[in-house]
Design a protein around this motif. Structure first.
Motif, mmCIF file in Angstrom:
data_model
loop_
_atom_site.group_PDB
_atom_site.id
_atom_site.type_symbol
_atom_site.label_atom_id
_atom_site.label_comp_id
_atom_site.label_asym_id
_atom_site.label_seq_id
_atom_site.Cartn_x
_atom_site.Cartn_y
_atom_site.Cartn_z
ATOM 1 N N ARG A 22 33.857 50.512 39.954
ATOM 2 C CA ARG A 22 34.069 49.436 38.994
ATOM 3 C C ARG A 22 33.156 49.565 37.769
ATOM 4 N N LYS A 26 34.431 49.432 33.916
ATOM 5 C CA LYS A 26 33.941 48.533 32.868
ATOM 6 C C LYS A 26 33.459 49.310 31.656
ATOM 7 N N GLU A 62 41.473 43.112 37.874
ATOM 8 C CA GLU A 62 40.400 42.113 37.845
ATOM 9 C C GLU A 62 39.389 42.435 36.746
ATOM 10 N N CYS A 63 39.073 43.712 36.580
ATOM 11 C CA CYS A 63 38.126 44.111 35.543
ATOM 12 C C CYS A 63 38.661 43.800 34.145
ATOM 13 N N GLN A 66 38.495 40.004 33.501
ATOM 14 C CA GLN A 66 37.123 39.557 33.240
ATOM 15 C C GLN A 66 36.682 39.952 31.836
ATOM 16 N N GLN A 67 37.012 41.173 31.421
ATOM 17 C CA GLN A 67 36.614 41.643 30.110
ATOM 18 C C GLN A 67 37.357 40.901 28.986
ATOM 19 N N VAL A 70 35.665 37.355 28.043
ATOM 20 C CA VAL A 70 34.211 37.287 27.866
ATOM 21 C C VAL A 70 33.854 36.390 26.696
ATOM 22 N N ALA A 99 44.219 39.217 41.383
ATOM 23 C CA ALA A 99 43.133 39.077 40.397
ATOM 24 C C ALA A 99 43.241 37.757 39.655
ATOM 25 N N LYS A 102 41.510 34.888 41.306
ATOM 26 C CA LYS A 102 40.044 34.910 41.257
ATOM 27 C C LYS A 102 39.499 34.482 39.891
ATOM 28 N N LEU A 103 40.387 34.345 38.929
ATOM 29 C CA LEU A 103 39.945 33.977 37.593
ATOM 30 C C LEU A 103 39.603 32.489 37.567
ATOM 31 N N LYS A 104 38.428 32.127 37.151
ATOM 32 C CA LYS A 104 37.959 30.736 37.227
ATOM 33 C C LYS A 104 37.602 30.205 35.841
ATOM 34 N N SER A 106 39.014 29.116 33.070
ATOM 35 C CA SER A 106 39.475 29.620 31.781
ATOM 36 C C SER A 106 40.269 28.531 31.084
#
Length: 964
Positions: A22, A26, A62-63, A66-67, A70, A99, A102-104, A106
């Motif tokens: 991972r 990233k 998921e990566c 998240q990116q 940001v 994924a 798991k995103l919180k 937003s």
């Protein structure tokens, strides 16, 4: 410094990035963002840096998410990488959805929901995915319940976000469409329709035949099976519901016009005005969601109004406004609005301006009016008949006598039969007949009234039996020892559907009473009524006529004396000639043609009008003659049929009575009926009667062979569609045994004989498969209805004779042709000589034990394999399995594919009933030789997914599916 698009730059990142999970991902994403790589550049560099296909193991989705979130706003460039990864299958949909969960926290919904909508659309737009989700839904009902709850919550959230402007309307629509597809599993897309639409123009033949059977033969039956068959025909032929309503009414109008006999005309009238509203009421409950049932009925009547010549002819025949009467009855059941009724009647009034109805002689009350009036009268009469008849015989005789005037009795029985009250009416008559059969002490006036009551009740019950079936009257269990006399007499003597009772099974004569009857009748005296046991008179009068017949045959009495004897009998009581006629029919069954000459003359004497001044019979002579004609129709018409030996041209020469055809013309008659129906576009009443005769005489197997031969004569697709519709309509006369014959003998003979396989080339093979599947589906409906009725057949015609006399001409005997039957008809399910010698046709019945894995879904469901229809399907599917595993591929293989394809198209319920007999091992072979024919949704209909074993088989088959 080189740009990212240069060759040197493409190599650099791949060499500089270490492969450590991972963290590397990233770093790779940051490098892509800083250098503003395009989607294509990002994809090429990704494959060089991380070879091996899927990136799910690195949690790429998921990566990226998240990116992308940001900063204060979503990074559209990084999200474009995610979209490209999903399209190129570098990231799976499952990994993306995982994924996403798991995103919180937003707050930026627009971009993420847009991507989510696209993902769900592609996911649910895939047939394989939908099919597997449906299998999973059936496998994990509890888990699917949570999915439905989550879906409902998301739908509300999406709606609120759209209203608040946080997401654009296109995104909301794509998400709502995805949710809808999820609700419609497994059919997010509709199944391919069953070929081109049939039945949008001319009258559908199956609807015409079913209406004829329901109106004239199954008059007393409940409408449930009729409605179910109509719905099946609607689906199989892709008929719009308004057109279905219109075609049912069209069939009724044709029946009203074509009916020649008064009794058939009354049956059609009662069916049209009393039963059709009930049928429409049931059909209305099956209205599709989002459609208005009353509007569809209104549209159906609008279509019917286009058939102005047909309606005009029906109005003239019945001397009334048919549309007005029918619409009023429908309005009473709230099937059509008042405004709609008025609009239709206004249109019809314009068409009726120049219509001339019967005026000379002055018209009587039209039948529709009389039938509608008779319906409430039936209820009142039954209440009156519940009174204590032992204390007030005159009142009961008055009611019964009033019913015997004109055609009142025919009207009352027709209305009672259609409304389901005939059984109650007949039970009252049985009680009257039982009361009147004997007495322990009475005066002359009372005894005369008792005789009249016995005579009238006997004739009424006899009429009900020959017109509506003995099951209406005979309700006592056979052999129970407490049967009423009339039920006993029916079981021993009355011919049913021209099938006569054995003479040896009838009651034995009382010599003293026979002698007494001979003395009284010969002398012209009145039969003694006081303390008379009328059941004994009815039992012994046939043996008295036997004495006269024997004396006549031996020259002991003259023909004039015999005529006088018969006239004396008819002057006393009209029930006695009925008993004599029933006995004569049974007596003549074992005689040769010359030996039948004098018994036939006796039978005709019973039909001649009563001479002189009848003492008791003036009110029921016509009823007596009608009963005798019904029970002796075969014998009175068979002689001319044997002598002429000429084929009747088409359906025009068909008679409603049973006929005995010679071996020379039987196939010609069938061909004529079929060709006439092809020209008309449907099967008319005469054609139905003629085909019914041929089915009774030739048997189901011969009937199927003839139908298939007619179908295989066609080559154009339109002709094949029409011929299948005609054959399917004719098969409705007795769908279950015909389906068994078709599946057990006709189709296997085509598949096993290599010289006949060319006949199965498409489109002929596909047409024959459609015929077989639709006939089987209708047979299953009939069978399930009989089970609901505790094994009792719905139709009084279904016990067909299989060993009836059949005349074969010298030219046809021993020819060996399939369409020429032997002198004695084989029983339907008996194996022919060539079948016993053919290993391919010898199929053992499957058995299921807990120690052995099942081979069929039907084994798990504990289906009775000894039932003829189930047995036939087991044998046929094992033959299909052999065909698919054979090394040769040809029309026979394509026929198997077409059969399964048509089974799927019949709908979920019918396909389960048919395909439960398909071996599990046959499915992979079927898909292998039919690439692209079946969609994944079709595969889910090839088994009962409530069974765990079937779910495993279907899931494997869906995974095996490969689109072209």
């Amino acid at each position: 410094m080189n740009r990212a698009g240069d060759p040197g730059t493409r190599q650099g990142p791949a060499r500089s990035i270490s492969m450590n999970g991972r963290a590397s991902i990233k770093s790779f994403l940051l490098r892509a963002w800083r250098e503003r790589w395009t989607e294509l550049q990002w994809s090429v560099n990704l494959k060089q840096a991380f070879p091996g296909g899927s990136m799910d193991q690195y949690q790429l989705a998921e990566c990226i998410l998240q990116q992308a979130f940001v900063g204060p706003t979503p990074n559209t460039l990084v999200l474009s990488y995610l979209r490209h990864a999903l399209s190129s299958q570098v990231v799976s949909y499952g990994a993306f959805l995982n994924a996403l969960t798991k995103l919180k926290e937003s707050t930026e919904y627009a971009d993420i929901l847009r991507v989510t909508g696209e993902v769900l659309g592609k996911l649910l737009g895939n047939g394989q995915t939908r099919a597997l989700l449906y299998v999973g839904k059936m496998e994990e009902a509890a888990g699917w319940g949570k999915v439905e709850q989550l879906q409902a919550t998301l739908q509300d959230s999406v709606q609120n976000l759209a209203q608040s402007g946080l997401i654009v309307r296109d995104t909301a629509n794509s998400l709502q469409q995805a949710f809808y597809q999820l609700q419609q599993l497994p059919h997010g897309k509709a199944l391919s329709p069953p070929g081109q639409s049939h039945g949008h123009g001319a009258l559908n033949s199956s609807i015409a035949v079913l209406s004829f059977i329901e109106a004239t033969l199954n008059t007393t039956s409940d409408t449930q099976l009729f409605v179910e068959l109509l719905l099946l025909i609607e689906r199989l032929n892709n008929i719009p519901r308004p057109r279905l309503y219109a075609q049912v009414c069209q069939s009724c109008l044709m029946g009203l016009i074509d009916s020649a006999e008064t009794n058939d005309e009354l049956k059609w009238t009662a069916f049209t005005f009393l039963k059709i509203p009930q049928i429409f009421q049931r059909l209305k409950t099956f209205t599709q969601e989002g459609k208005d049932g009353r509007e569809e009925i209104y549209q159906g009547f609008e279509l019917l109004l286009r058939l102005q010549p047909l309606i005009d002819k029906a109005d003239v025949k019945n001397n009334c406004d048919i549309m007005q009467q029918l619409l009023q009855e429908c309005a009473k059941k709230d099937l059509i609005a008042d405004a709609q009724t008025k609009k239709l009647l206004d249109k019809r009034a314009i068409d009726r301006k120049n219509l001339k109805t019967k005026q000379d002689p002055p018209p009587s009350q039209p039948n529709p009016t009389l039938i509608l009036r008779a319906e409430p009268t039936v209820t009142n009469i039954i209440k009156t008949m519940e009174a204590d008849y032992s204390k007030n015989q005159d009142m009961i005789l008055g009611v019964l006598g009033h019913m015997m005037s004109g055609k009142s009795f025919e009207l009352i029985t027709a209305a009672a039969a259609t409304t389901g009250k005939l059984h109650m009416f007949a039970s009252r008559l049985i009680k009257f007949n039982e009361f009147a059969k004997h007495s322990s002490g009475e005066g002359s006036k009372v005894s005369l009234s008792r005789a009249v009551l016995f005579d009238i009740s006997f004739l009424m019950l006899g009429y009900i039996c020959v017109m509506y079936g003995t099951e209406i009257v005979c309700t006592t269990s056979a052999g129970a020892g407490n049967e009423p006399f009339f039920e006993t007499w029916v079981g021993q003597s009355l011919p049913i559907d021209q099938k006569c009772r054995p003479v040896e099974n009838m009651a034995h004569p009382d010599p003293a009473r026979v002698e007494s009857l001979l003395t009284q009748i010969n002398s012209g005296q009145e039969i003694k009524t006081s303390l008379q046991r009328w059941q004994d008179v009815c039992t012994n009068i046939p043996f008295a006529i036997q004495e006269i017949l024997t004396a006549w045959e031996n020259g002991a009495v003259s023909a004039d004396a015999v005529q006088k004897f018969c006239d004396n009998i008819k002057r006393h009581m009209c029930c006695l000639p009925v008993c004599i006629a029933a006995w004569l029919c049974s007596y003549m069954q074992g005689l040769t043609a010359p030996e039948r000459e004098k018994p036939l003359k006796l039978l005709k004497h019973m039909l001649s009008p009563i001479q002189g001044d009848p003492t008791m019979s003036q009110y029921n002579e016509s009823l007596m003659i009608h009963i005798i004609k019904k029970i002796s129709g075969d014998l009175l018409s068979a002689k001319s049929s044997r002598v002429t030996g000429e084929a009747r041209e088409g359906a025009g020469g068909a008679d409603t009575g049973r006929q005995v055809y010679t071996g020379e013309n039987n196939t010609q008659v069938y061909t004529g009926v079929f060709s006439h129906a092809m020209q008309l576009g449907w099967v008319d009443g005469r054609g139905i009667c003629s085909a019914d005769n041929m089915l009774t005489i030739g048997g189901a197997r011969w009937f199927c062979h003839c139908a298939v031969k007619e179908i295989l004569k066609c080559s154009r697709r339109e002709d094949l569609i029409q011929s299948v519709n005609v054959a399917l309509a004719l098969f409705q006369l007795d769908s279950e045994p015909v389906a068994v014959a078709l599946l057990s003998h006709v189709i296997p003979s085509l598949l096993l004989d290599s010289s006949k396989r060319d006949l199965l080339c498409n489109p002929r093979g596909a047409a024959l498969a459609r015929l077989a599947v639709q006939c089987t589906a209708m047979a299953f409906l009939t069978q399930s209805n009989d089970r609901r009725r505790n094994g009792k057949s719905r139709s009084r015609k279904r016990g067909r004779e299989t060993d009836r006399e059949y005349v074969v001409s010298p030219a046809s005997s021993g020819s060996g042709k399939e369409d020429e039957r032997p002198s004695k008809l084989r029983i339907l399910l008996s194996a022919p000589e060539n079948e016993a010698q053919n290993p391919a046709m010898q199929v053992n019945l499957p058995s299921y034990s807990s120690s052995e894995a099942p081979k069929l879904a039907a084994q798990i469901s504990n289906v009775n394999f000894k039932e003829p229809l189930n047995h036939a399907l087991v044998r046929l599917f094992q033959l299909f399995s052999d065909v698919l595993t054979d090394s040769s591929v040809g029309p026979h293989t394509a026929f198997v594919v077409s059969f399964v394809q048509e089974s799927v198209r019949t709908g979920e319920q019918a396909s389960k009933a048919i395909l439960q007999f398909m071996p599990f091992s046959m499915l992979p072979a079927l898909l292998q030789c039919s690439s692209g024919v079946f969609s994944p949704e079709d595969i889910t209909l090839m088994g009962d997914l409530t069974l765990p074993m079937v779910r495993k088989v279907i899931a494997k088959a869906v995974c095996y599916y490969r689109p072209i």
